[in-house]
Design an enzyme around this catalytic site. Structure first.
Site, PDB file in Angstrom:
ATOM      1  N   SER A 184       1.004  -1.768   0.250  1.00  0.00           N
ATOM      2  CA  SER A 184      -0.380   0.048   0.124  1.00  0.00           C
ATOM      3  C   SER A 184       1.002   0.970  -0.378  1.00  0.00           C
ATOM      4  CB  SER A 184      -0.893   0.299   1.592  1.00  0.00           C
ATOM      5  OG  SER A 184      -1.929   1.198   1.128  1.00  0.00           O
ATOM      6  N   ASP A 208      -0.121  -4.636  -3.811  1.00  0.00           N
ATOM      7  CA  ASP A 208      -1.258  -2.893  -3.555  1.00  0.00           C
ATOM      8  C   ASP A 208      -0.883  -1.823  -3.736  1.00  0.00           C
ATOM      9  OD1 ASP A 208      -4.057  -3.360  -4.892  1.00  0.00           O
ATOM     10  OD2 ASP A 208      -4.449  -3.199  -3.489  1.00  0.00           O
ATOM     11  N   ARG A 222       5.189   8.663  -7.120  1.00  0.00           N
ATOM     12  CA  ARG A 222       4.766   6.876  -7.320  1.00  0.00           C
ATOM     13  C   ARG A 222       5.643   6.382  -7.270  1.00  0.00           C
ATOM     14  NH1 ARG A 222       3.830   4.563 -11.293  1.00  0.00           N
ATOM     15  NH2 ARG A 222       2.776   5.783 -13.280  1.00  0.00           N
ATOM     16  N   ASP A 227      12.065   2.443 -11.097  1.00  0.00           N
ATOM     17  CA  ASP A 227      13.267   2.634  -9.480  1.00  0.00           C
ATOM     18  C   ASP A 227      14.074   1.367  -8.849  1.00  0.00           C
ATOM     19  OD1 ASP A 227      11.373   5.167  -9.233  1.00  0.00           O
ATOM     20  OD2 ASP A 227       9.972   4.173  -8.022  1.00  0.00           O
ATOM     21  N   HIS A 273      -7.511  -5.611  -1.143  1.00  0.00           N
ATOM     22  CA  HIS A 273      -6.114  -4.598  -0.596  1.00  0.00           C
ATOM     23  C   HIS A 273      -5.671  -5.407  -0.135  1.00  0.00           C
ATOM     24  CE1 HIS A 273      -3.848  -1.043  -0.796  1.00  0.00           C
ATOM     25  NE2 HIS A 273      -3.588  -1.365   1.047  1.00  0.00           N
TER      26      HIS A 273
END
Length: 341
Positions: A184, A208, A222, A227, A273
């Site tokens: 998350s 997720d 984000r 990355d 989630h």
């Protein structure tokens, strides 16, 4: 404090002119932002981004603190974490072994290092061999206000990167077998850790990755596929609490990526989630999630990718060397969740 209250008031006043419900598309022109009680509040994108830009300036001026702690688990201390700091004295007094691969595990909103996802992922990796499992505890994740936790993501990621950089410089830890694993908001922390590492991290696994207050069109703010050398996303509540569009180089969509079987009356999406962490721990331990390659993520969401299993397993340690694209993942409604092809 007065500045914070004023900004909050301005944002609240502007929200009075929010888009009509029929016009709202979560993540496209605004967000349904989760509240502590499980409800959601709509915020138009322009209002939210103006507020976040102001808050980011406050963060950059050092007006808020971002406490981050690290707990090391190894085969020698598999259940009792050793608190470590980025100092020679601390690392020398721990069981850290640079000859073993390292895994950072990063929790999400409202959670802490003792949350069950950390134990599940820690135990899964230690069942496979000798690893340095470093569980990250970031206190700002436990803010009652989700937006306040979001504002701490970048600095938290920088602190995770600083720890990784120290272990590389002081103990010779290799980035070639380093993973950042985040759930998350923790997935975006992992992204910022990758952005700030002194070298390319091997793998980031986003479980997720959180959608509210993160824009797909702003990858620099984000988790994104650049990355790390390889970025994998496991997307289980897409369009609500998590991203629906692919985040990683390899994007996996269990049950189509929106909701998960066995999550009854999952109005808030919390069950679906959280399944991303459960699936990943099982995938590491059992390597049992067969996948079907899709033409694109829309096909994965619609479950229109055919019935021919690929050679790829979701969450497999070898994915970095062979995986790109979007995959539909059939899952069971209870453990074992993976379907071996």
């Amino acid at each position: 404090m007065k500045t914070f209250v004023l900004l909050a008031f301005v944002a609240l006043a502007a929200s009075a002119y929010a888009l009509e419900e029929s016009e709202r598309v979560n993540g496209e022109n605004g967000w349904y932002v989760p509240q502590q009680d499980g409800s959601f509040e709509w915020v138009d994108m322009d209002v939210a981004e103006e507020w976040m830009d102001a808050q980011e300036r406050m963060e950059d001026r050092g007006l808020t603190t971002v406490p981050v702690n690290f707990y090391l688990y190894t085969k020698s201390n598999p259940t009792k974490g050793k608190s470590i700091k980025a100092t020679a004295k601390s690392i020398d007094a721990s069981n850290f072994n640079a000859d073993h691969p390292t895994r950072f595990v990063i929790h999400g909103w409202t959670q802490s290092y003792v949350n069950s996802m950390n134990k599940d992922i820690r135990d899964a990796w230690l069942s496979k061999g000798d690893y340095n499992i470093i569980v990250v505890d970031w206190a700002r994740a436990r803010s009652v206000d989700y937006a306040t936790s979001v504002m701490a993501v970048a600095k938290t990621g920088k602190k995770v990167a600083a720890m990784a950089n120290f272990l590389k410089d002081y103990r010779g830890m290799s980035f070639d077998n380093l993973y950042f694993i985040g759930h998350s908001l923790g997935a975006h922390v992992a992204g910022y850790a990758g952005k700030n590492a002194d070298g390319q991290v091997h793998t980031i696994v986003g479980l997720d990755p959180a959608l509210p207050l993160f824009s797909y069109n702003k990858p620099n703010k984000r988790l994104n596929s650049d990355d790390a050398w390889y970025v994998e996303s496991i997307q289980t509540n897409g369009g609500t609490l998590g991203f629906l569009k692919p985040i990683g180089k390899g994007a996996f969509y269990p049950n189509g990526g929106k909701s998960q079987p066995g999550c009854i009356a999952d109005v808030t999406g919390a069950c679906s989630h959280g399944r991303s962490t459960t699936y990943y721990a099982e995938a590491v331990a059992q390597d049992n999630f067969g996948t079907i390659k899709c033409n694109d993520y829309e096909n994965a969401v619609a479950k229109e990718c055919g019935s021919t299993y690929s050679s790829v397993r979701m969450g497999a340690d070898t994915n970095a060397y062979m995986v790109a694209g979007d995959f539909y993942v059939p899952v069971n409604s209870k453990a074992p969740f993976g379907m071996i092809n």
